[in-house]
Write an enzyme that holds these catalytic residues in place. Structure first.
Site, mmCIF file in Angstrom:
data_model
loop_
_atom_site.group_PDB
_atom_site.id
_atom_site.type_symbol
_atom_site.label_atom_id
_atom_site.label_comp_id
_atom_site.label_asym_id
_atom_site.label_seq_id
_atom_site.Cartn_x
_atom_site.Cartn_y
_atom_site.Cartn_z
ATOM 1 N N GLU A 1 -11.279 7.225 6.844
ATOM 2 C CA GLU A 1 -11.502 7.531 5.425
ATOM 3 C C GLU A 1 -12.806 6.937 4.900
ATOM 4 O O GLU A 1 -13.487 7.557 4.068
ATOM 5 C CB GLU A 1 -10.314 7.046 4.596
ATOM 6 N N HIS B 1 3.284 7.008 1.774
ATOM 7 C CA HIS B 1 3.131 8.429 1.469
ATOM 8 C C HIS B 1 3.482 8.749 0.022
ATOM 9 O O HIS B 1 3.660 9.906 -0.325
ATOM 10 C CB HIS B 1 4.006 9.281 2.393
#
Lengths: 400, 361
Positions: B74, B143
């Site tokens: 990322e 998540h």
């Protein structure tokens, strides 16, 4: 602590404990590699030389005899390192006079700084760290604009898109992925542009170093990474930073070539960078270059280098000084007379004097500009804050 | 309103049910078609079309150089996006999941948010960071985070969260067109929410920085955004149908947290005199604290009660089997409304002609 299992006595070697795996049971399976495995890049050609590549004082330099373009390059590099050395001295002096908030000196690393700047073509980009002010200056930028950050003036003082020098980057190695992204974008647009990113030995431990090199290799981006291994990350020596055979070896894991070069040999660094940049522009992908050099001064003016290294070590490196190495070479080849030396020194002195004079003039910063470039359009909250600051300033004027 | 009473003119035949995910995908496709500098990249966005299929079909239509599967990193995604933006591209990156965006935090905070400011406007960062965010989908740990407070606390970023299909399209187009970096928070559990929508003529939506009143009301204002908007609307309908208290709740969808539309919020709270801020992210040092403080600063003399917050608990995101206890629900919102000191004497303030429904309990 009692009850904690103890480590066993020294382990037998790997070979001794190797147990046959299921796959190796005779007759159980065909002795084939795992199904989707296939050999990838051959590591051999990517490996760096066993010792740093040098030109000065070697027979390679001898091949450059004469007054052709090589001699011209030697003179250019010499004039630039002499100016660079003087620039470093002047900038450090400015910290003592309170004219710079801090100066991370590249004294001792002038060969890398100058070679990096001179290896770039007009449309290439440079991605410097905070220790690379000299590289930006050597590329022709206004030294006062380059020193804006370190002076405590606006964080960034030069026109990056216009000069193709990215802002001096403070968070270590974070400018490396920028270089990769820019180089990749240029390639997507069909422009023949390469990006050269500078980083130190300490910076190679950062995650961004890893991610940048990996992206560059996967994308075959026209990027070159120059690690100036100056021996120390502030006080921490390279041995505490990495167990790699050399920093250049790290390239192999990414599938790009690694080059190891004497970072105090301006001609060698210039040659290695030019090759890497040419290859990058031609679509050959990225290169990692480790230049072995030494930071002759402390990390910054706020640091005390005597706490972590000996004078003997520093003296050994003074004998391998980038300015001296070039000077010896030029003299040995009859390319340097006293007039040339004087000319270079005078040019350096003039640059330093001009810098000193300009840095002694206080910059004038407009506090209302604090809100100008946070967003393209200030938010309502920022407009309120700007109005309050203007009111404070006006009140201050009235009471004066 | 039953379908039998609908007027054909109000419901053109070419409006068909579309999900928020489809509207987001369409926004990306239209932005890429309109501007060759728009590049989409991230983890699994190419061949797979993203784990939520938002980028489905983009690689096939625009090729792997415009919609690119990146290495799984990322910080590298955001860092290379910075470099691309420096060269004039308009990157749109996907962070796959809220809690997977954290490795990119330094690039976001130290460079994406500051580059325009650092370079005195010479290097804007027109990049969009799409983050599927929030809970309610039964996601295992990492998540379901609501990470908006981190982004809001970083000057230089815009923070946007759509709650409707039309806004998903309109706000994503606006984010990509913006010359500033936008953290675009896509409420995961609304990806499959549907509305009648026409991709040929997408509804005009106000730009980034404008809140909208989703439901008019006069008793109190629920201020919310993203995944909690439908919950607040449900709460408002429930209290109306329930009728016991008879509260007529106004619901404001902020649409963007930065810039924050104080005017719309203040105008509403001045009218209703009561406010509850609702969000999934933890309450402590969360968006609700900032919003409540600003309401107090702007509307103090109009307030009949302290501004209350209904937020996620101050805990790491819980396991899916317990998340229903963590997320703000209709009951918890109505409990908060009930605590808005309805028993106190209330004098109609000038200008509140609409009055309050019910009121004193």
């Amino acid at each position: 602590m009692s009850g904690v299992p103890r480590l066993p006595a020294p382990q037998p070697t790997h070979e001794e404990v190797l147990v046959m795996t299921v796959l190796e049971q005779p007759g159980a399976y065909a002795p084939a590699p795992p199904p989707s495995w296939r050999p990838r890049t051959d590591a051999g050609p990517l490996l760096p030389d066993t010792e740093p590549y040098r030109v000065l004082g070697t027979r390679a330099a001898g091949r450059r005899e004469g007054s052709g373009p090589e001699a011209e390059l030697l003179r250019r590099l010499y004039a630039a390192v002499v100016r660079g050395r003087r620039f470093n001295e002047q900038a450090t002096a400015l910290t003592r006079q309170g004219r710079l908030a801090v100066y991370p000196s590249s004294r001792g690393q002038e060969a890398c700084q100058v070679a990096a700047a001179l290896a770039l073509r007009e449309h290439d980009w440079l991605f410097p760290s905070y220790r690379d002010t000299l590289a930006a200056v050597a590329r022709g930028l206004d030294p006062v604009e380059v020193l804006s950050l370190l002076r405590g003036d606006w964080h960034h003082g030069y026109d990056s898109p216009g000069t193709r020098v990215a802002p001096l980057c403070t968070p270590l190695a974070t400018q490396l992925p920028h270089a990769v992204g820019l180089a990749h974008a240029a390639r997507l647009k069909g422009d023949e542009v390469a990006a050269l990113a500078l980083v130190g030995d300490g910076g190679t431990s950062e995650g961004d170093f890893h991610e940048a090199l990996n992206f560059a290799a996967v994308w075959q981006a026209p990027a070159v990474f120059l690690v100036q291994n100056n021996g120390f990350a502030i006080s921490v020596p390279l041995a505490k930073q990495t167990a790699a055979p050399s920093l250049a070896h790290k390239a192999v894991g990414y599938g790009m070539p690694g080059r190891l070069v004497d970072g105090n040999d301006a001609v060698a660094v210039h040659e290695v960078l030019c090759e890497a940049l040419d290859r990058a522009r031609a679509g050959g992908g990225p290169t990692l270059v480790e230049a072995v050099t030494y930071r002759l001064e402390a990390h910054t003016n706020a640091d005390d280098a005597t706490r972590y290294r000996t004078d003997d070590e520093v003296e050994a490196w003074r004998a391998h000084d980038p300015v001296t190495l070039l000077e010896h070479e030029l003299r040995g080849r009859g390319l340097l007379d006293e007039a040339t030396v004087r000319e270079a020194e005078e040019a350096a002195e003039q640059q330093a004097a001009k810098l000193r004079e300009r840095m002694h003039q206080d910059p004038s910063l407009d506090p209302t500009q604090l809100f100008a470039h946070v967003y393209a359009e200030p938010t309502p909250q920022l407009r309120d804050q700007a109005a309050r600051l203007r009111a404070e300033l006006a009140a201050g004027e009235e009471t004066r | 309103m039953s379908t039998a009473t609908r007027q054909p003119a109000a419901q053109p035949v070419d409006r068909k049910p579309a999900t928020m995910g489809q509207a987001l995908g369409r926004a990306l496709r239209d932005a890429m078609a309109d501007d060759p500098d728009v590049h989409v990249f991230g983890e699994d966005v190419g061949t797979l079309g993203g784990v939520f299929r938002v980028t489905d079909g983009l690689a096939a239509q625009f090729g792997p150089d415009r919609c690119t599967d990146t290495p799984l990193a990322e910080a590298g995604i955001l860092g290379t996006a910075v470099g691309m933006a420096m060269y004039g591209l308009r990157p749109v990156v996907e962070m796959q999941f809220d809690a997977f965006a954290y490795p990119g935090f330094e690039q976001l905070v130290s460079h994406v948010a500051r580059m325009r400011n650092r370079t005195r406007g010479r290097m804007p960062m027109p990049l969009t960071v799409r983050v599927p965010y929030g809970g309610g989908i039964g996601g295992v740990e990492h998540h379901s985070d609501s990470s908006e407070a981190y982004y809001m606390a970083t000057p230089g970023l815009h923070v946007v969260a759509p709650a409707t299909v039309a806004d998903a399209y309109g706000l994503l187009r606006a984010a990509i067109a913006s010359d500033d970096p936008v953290v675009f928070l896509e409420p995961k559990r609304l990806y499959w929410s549907k509305a009648d929508w026409n991709p040929q003529e997408p509804d005009a939506v106000p730009g980034i920085g404008k809140a909208v009143v989703r439901r008019r009301g006069s008793s109190a204002t629920l201020i919310t955004y993203g995944p909690s908007v439908p919950v607040c609307l449900e709460a408002a309908e429930a209290t109306r149908e329930d009728g016991a208290e008879g509260w007529d709740l106004e619901v404001i969808d902020l649409r963007s947290l930065v810039p924050f539309d104080e005017e719309t919020v203040a105008a509403s709270v001045r009218r209703t005199g009561r406010a509850v801020v609702v969000h999934e992210s933890p309450g402590f040092a969360g968006p609700g604290g900032e919003i409540a403080a600003r309401i107090t600063e702007r509307c103090f003399h109009h307030l009949e009660a302290p501004v209350l917050r209904v937020a996620g608990f101050d805990i790491p995101y819980p396991p899916p089997m317990l998340e229903q206890h963590h997320l703000p629900g209709v009951d918890r919102i109505l409990d908060a409304v009930a605590r808005l000191q309805w028993e106190s004497d209330y004098t109609e303030s000038p200008g509140s002609a609409e009055g309050r429904g019910g009121g004193v309990v």
